[in-house]
Design a protein around this motif. Sequence first.
Motif, PDB file in Angstrom:
ATOM      1  N   ARG A  51       0.841  -1.194   0.000  1.00 13.81           N
ATOM      2  CA  ARG A  51       0.000   0.000   0.000  1.00 13.81           C
ATOM      3  C   ARG A  51       0.871   1.238   0.000  1.00 13.81           C
ATOM      4  O   ARG A  51       1.904   1.308   0.675  1.00 13.81           O
ATOM      5  CB  ARG A  51      -0.918   0.010   1.215  1.00 13.81           C
ATOM      6  CG  ARG A  51      -1.949  -1.100   1.228  1.00 13.81           C
ATOM      7  CD  ARG A  51      -2.802  -1.033   2.489  1.00 13.81           C
ATOM      8  NE  ARG A  51      -3.594   0.199   2.537  1.00 13.81           N
ATOM      9  CZ  ARG A  51      -4.385   0.536   3.565  1.00 13.81           C
ATOM     10  NH1 ARG A  51      -4.451  -0.257   4.636  1.00 13.81           N
ATOM     11  NH2 ARG A  51      -5.090   1.646   3.533  1.00 13.81           N
ATOM     12  N   LEU A  52       0.437   2.249  -0.752  1.00  9.16           N
ATOM     13  CA  LEU A  52       1.167   3.511  -0.828  1.00  9.16           C
ATOM     14  C   LEU A  52       0.525   4.587   0.031  1.00  9.16           C
ATOM     15  O   LEU A  52       1.210   5.496   0.504  1.00  9.16           O
ATOM     16  CB  LEU A  52       1.226   3.991  -2.280  1.00  9.16           C
ATOM     17  CG  LEU A  52       1.983   3.068  -3.244  1.00  9.16           C
ATOM     18  CD1 LEU A  52       1.795   3.534  -4.685  1.00  9.16           C
ATOM     19  CD2 LEU A  52       3.470   3.030  -2.894  1.00  9.16           C
ATOM     20  N   PHE A  53      -0.799   4.497   0.220  1.00  7.91           N
ATOM     21  CA  PHE A  53      -1.525   5.497   0.994  1.00  7.91           C
ATOM     22  C   PHE A  53      -2.383   4.818   2.058  1.00  7.91           C
ATOM     23  O   PHE A  53      -2.773   3.653   1.919  1.00  7.91           O
ATOM     24  CB  PHE A  53      -2.429   6.345   0.091  1.00  7.91           C
ATOM     25  CG  PHE A  53      -1.685   7.232  -0.864  1.00  7.91           C
ATOM     26  CD1 PHE A  53      -1.221   8.473  -0.449  1.00  7.91           C
ATOM     27  CD2 PHE A  53      -1.446   6.819  -2.165  1.00  7.91           C
ATOM     28  CE1 PHE A  53      -0.538   9.299  -1.330  1.00  7.91           C
ATOM     29  CE2 PHE A  53      -0.771   7.637  -3.048  1.00  7.91           C
ATOM     30  CZ  PHE A  53      -0.309   8.880  -2.630  1.00  7.91           C
ATOM     31  N   VAL A  54      -2.673   5.573   3.113  1.00  5.07           N
ATOM     32  CA  VAL A  54      -3.583   5.133   4.163  1.00  5.07           C
ATOM     33  C   VAL A  54      -4.682   6.184   4.284  1.00  5.07           C
ATOM     34  O   VAL A  54      -4.391   7.381   4.418  1.00  5.07           O
ATOM     35  CB  VAL A  54      -2.866   4.967   5.513  1.00  5.07           C
ATOM     36  CG1 VAL A  54      -3.865   4.579   6.594  1.00  5.07           C
ATOM     37  CG2 VAL A  54      -1.758   3.924   5.412  1.00  5.07           C
ATOM     38  N   ARG A  55      -5.930   5.736   4.214  1.00  4.48           N
ATOM     39  CA  ARG A  55      -7.068   6.662   4.362  1.00  4.48           C
ATOM     40  C   ARG A  55      -7.627   6.545   5.773  1.00  4.48           C
ATOM     41  O   ARG A  55      -7.900   5.455   6.240  1.00  4.48           O
ATOM     42  CB  ARG A  55      -8.161   6.341   3.346  1.00  4.48           C
ATOM     43  CG  ARG A  55      -7.865   6.819   1.941  1.00  4.48           C
ATOM     44  CD  ARG A  55      -9.096   6.689   1.063  1.00  4.48           C
ATOM     45  NE  ARG A  55      -8.901   7.193  -0.273  1.00  4.48           N
ATOM     46  CZ  ARG A  55      -9.010   8.475  -0.620  1.00  4.48           C
ATOM     47  NH1 ARG A  55      -9.308   9.385   0.304  1.00  4.48           N
ATOM     48  NH2 ARG A  55      -8.832   8.859  -1.877  1.00  4.48           N
ATOM     49  N   GLU A  56      -7.787   7.684   6.409  1.00  9.90           N
ATOM     50  CA  GLU A  56      -8.431   7.750   7.721  1.00  9.90           C
ATOM     51  C   GLU A  56      -9.503   8.823   7.651  1.00  9.90           C
ATOM     52  O   GLU A  56      -9.218  10.010   7.758  1.00  9.90           O
ATOM     53  CB  GLU A  56      -7.407   8.075   8.811  1.00  9.90           C
ATOM     54  CG  GLU A  56      -6.333   7.000   8.976  1.00  9.90           C
ATOM     55  CD  GLU A  56      -5.314   7.376  10.028  1.00  9.90           C
ATOM     56  OE1 GLU A  56      -5.423   8.505  10.568  1.00  9.90           O
ATOM     57  OE2 GLU A  56      -4.428   6.553  10.326  1.00  9.90           O
ATOM     58  N   GLY A  57     -10.742   8.386   7.417  1.00 12.19           N
ATOM     59  CA  GLY A  57     -11.818   9.336   7.169  1.00 12.19           C
ATOM     60  C   GLY A  57     -11.561  10.038   5.848  1.00 12.19           C
ATOM     61  O   GLY A  57     -11.408   9.410   4.813  1.00 12.19           O
ATOM     62  N   ARG A  58     -11.482  11.376   5.913  1.00 13.91           N
ATOM     63  CA  ARG A  58     -11.179  12.140   4.704  1.00 13.91           C
ATOM     64  C   ARG A  58      -9.703  12.440   4.561  1.00 13.91           C
ATOM     65  O   ARG A  58      -9.282  13.093   3.598  1.00 13.91           O
ATOM     66  CB  ARG A  58     -11.980  13.455   4.704  1.00 13.91           C
ATOM     67  CG  ARG A  58     -13.490  13.251   4.607  1.00 13.91           C
ATOM     68  CD  ARG A  58     -14.189  14.569   4.410  1.00 13.91           C
ATOM     69  NE  ARG A  58     -15.629  14.392   4.223  1.00 13.91           N
ATOM     70  CZ  ARG A  58     -16.466  15.391   3.971  1.00 13.91           C
ATOM     71  NH1 ARG A  58     -16.007  16.633   3.908  1.00 13.91           N
ATOM     72  NH2 ARG A  58     -17.757  15.148   3.801  1.00 13.91           N
ATOM     73  N   SER A  59      -8.933  11.977   5.521  1.00 12.00           N
ATOM     74  CA  SER A  59      -7.498  12.251   5.513  1.00 12.00           C
ATOM     75  C   SER A  59      -6.766  11.214   4.665  1.00 12.00           C
ATOM     76  O   SER A  59      -7.063  10.016   4.719  1.00 12.00           O
ATOM     77  CB  SER A  59      -6.964  12.239   6.953  1.00 12.00           C
ATOM     78  OG  SER A  59      -5.562  12.366   6.967  1.00 12.00           O
ATOM     79  N   LEU A  60      -5.804  11.677   3.876  1.00  9.98           N
ATOM     80  CA  LEU A  60      -5.004  10.803   3.022  1.00  9.98           C
ATOM     81  C   LEU A  60      -3.540  10.996   3.391  1.00  9.98           C
ATOM     82  O   LEU A  60      -2.993  12.088   3.271  1.00  9.98           O
ATOM     83  CB  LEU A  60      -5.224  11.158   1.544  1.00  9.98           C
ATOM     84  CG  LEU A  60      -4.459  10.311   0.528  1.00  9.98           C
ATOM     85  CD1 LEU A  60      -5.039   8.900   0.473  1.00  9.98           C
ATOM     86  CD2 LEU A  60      -4.521  10.951  -0.852  1.00  9.98           C
ATOM     87  N   THR A  61      -2.901   9.930   3.879  1.00  6.25           N
ATOM     88  CA  THR A  61      -1.495  10.012   4.260  1.00  6.25           C
ATOM     89  C   THR A  61      -0.725   8.873   3.611  1.00  6.25           C
ATOM     90  O   THR A  61      -1.298   7.843   3.237  1.00  6.25           O
ATOM     91  CB  THR A  61      -1.322   9.921   5.790  1.00  6.25           C
ATOM     92  OG1 THR A  61      -1.879   8.670   6.260  1.00  6.25           O
ATOM     93  CG2 THR A  61      -2.022  11.074   6.483  1.00  6.25           C
ATOM     94  N   LEU A  62       0.562   9.068   3.492  1.00  4.99           N
ATOM     95  CA  LEU A  62       1.428   8.025   2.937  1.00  4.99           C
ATOM     96  C   LEU A  62       1.611   6.903   3.944  1.00  4.99           C
ATOM     97  O   LEU A  62       1.727   7.141   5.156  1.00  4.99           O
ATOM     98  CB  LEU A  62       2.790   8.607   2.562  1.00  4.99           C
ATOM     99  CG  LEU A  62       2.837   9.505   1.324  1.00  4.99           C
ATOM    100  CD1 LEU A  62       4.138  10.286   1.292  1.00  4.99           C
ATOM    101  CD2 LEU A  62       2.688   8.668   0.065  1.00  4.99           C
TER     102      LEU A  62
END
Length: 299
Positions: A51-62
């Motif tokens: 995985r390259l990104f992690v979604r937490e709600g509307r937040s997008l982080t590497l």
Amino acid sequence: MPRRFPPVHALSAFEAAARAGSFAVAAQQLCITPSALSHRIRLLEEFVGDRLFVREGRSLTLSPFGRSYLDVVCQALRTLTDFPLPHRSVPVQPRVKITVPPTFARYLLMPRLAEFTEAHPEIVVEVFLSVPLYDLCLNETDLEVRFGAGKYPDMVTTRLFGEPAFAVASPAYLERIGGLETPADLKKATLLRSALEQWKPWFEQAGLDWPEPVDALRVDDLGLLLEAVRHGHGVGLTRQHFAQDMIASGDVVQLFDVRLASPPHAYYVVYEQSARTRPEVTLFIDWLMAAYPDHERDA
């Protein structure tokens, strides 16, 4: 074994999304749709196996791997960007990528496309083909013409036009089976099938209480279906735009005086709302809708 290289368009999508912290913003910067950008990210994740990104709600982080991989990707892209290209002086042209069914491309789009390209020579048009009822995502294109029922969630969907469906056969086939005088005579004919042109609505229009055929040749491309009719494989349903040249030449003939005025399927222009933010895409959509006046859309 030959070395596999990551797709460059997926690398640039990854870099843009990481820099913007948003798929939507990155897609706008790259002049593609958000779904196309998501497709490229998935393609790269499949390539790297992580995985390259992690979604937490509307937040997008590497992800931890994404942060490490981003450094390598940025360095590689910077190397490509900084490499001197002394002979490159032509600016990049705006372009529109459209996906259409093969029969629409052959009979409807290509005969008229010059109207758009002559009016807007600065815009490059790229045409891709899709299989109606099967390819249901925009992927790398800006808009699609789809042949179907017009129910595409989360997409802007505008009906382009529909045409009555009618039965056709080749003269040689009619001679072989002894002719067809009334719709009821179809009981002795081979009825060619397609998920795009189902027989039961036409049967009802003709006053026949018959089920949908389940035997005989099935072709899920309207152009190939018409070719099968021309070659004497049986009787098929078609529409005026597709069959008019073959009818004029005598290769196929229309059967009976029965036309299904409102077939279940029609042509629709489909795109994401964000596509309209690009002037070249808006110009092409407006031209496409104007190319089929109201009286012609439901001829």
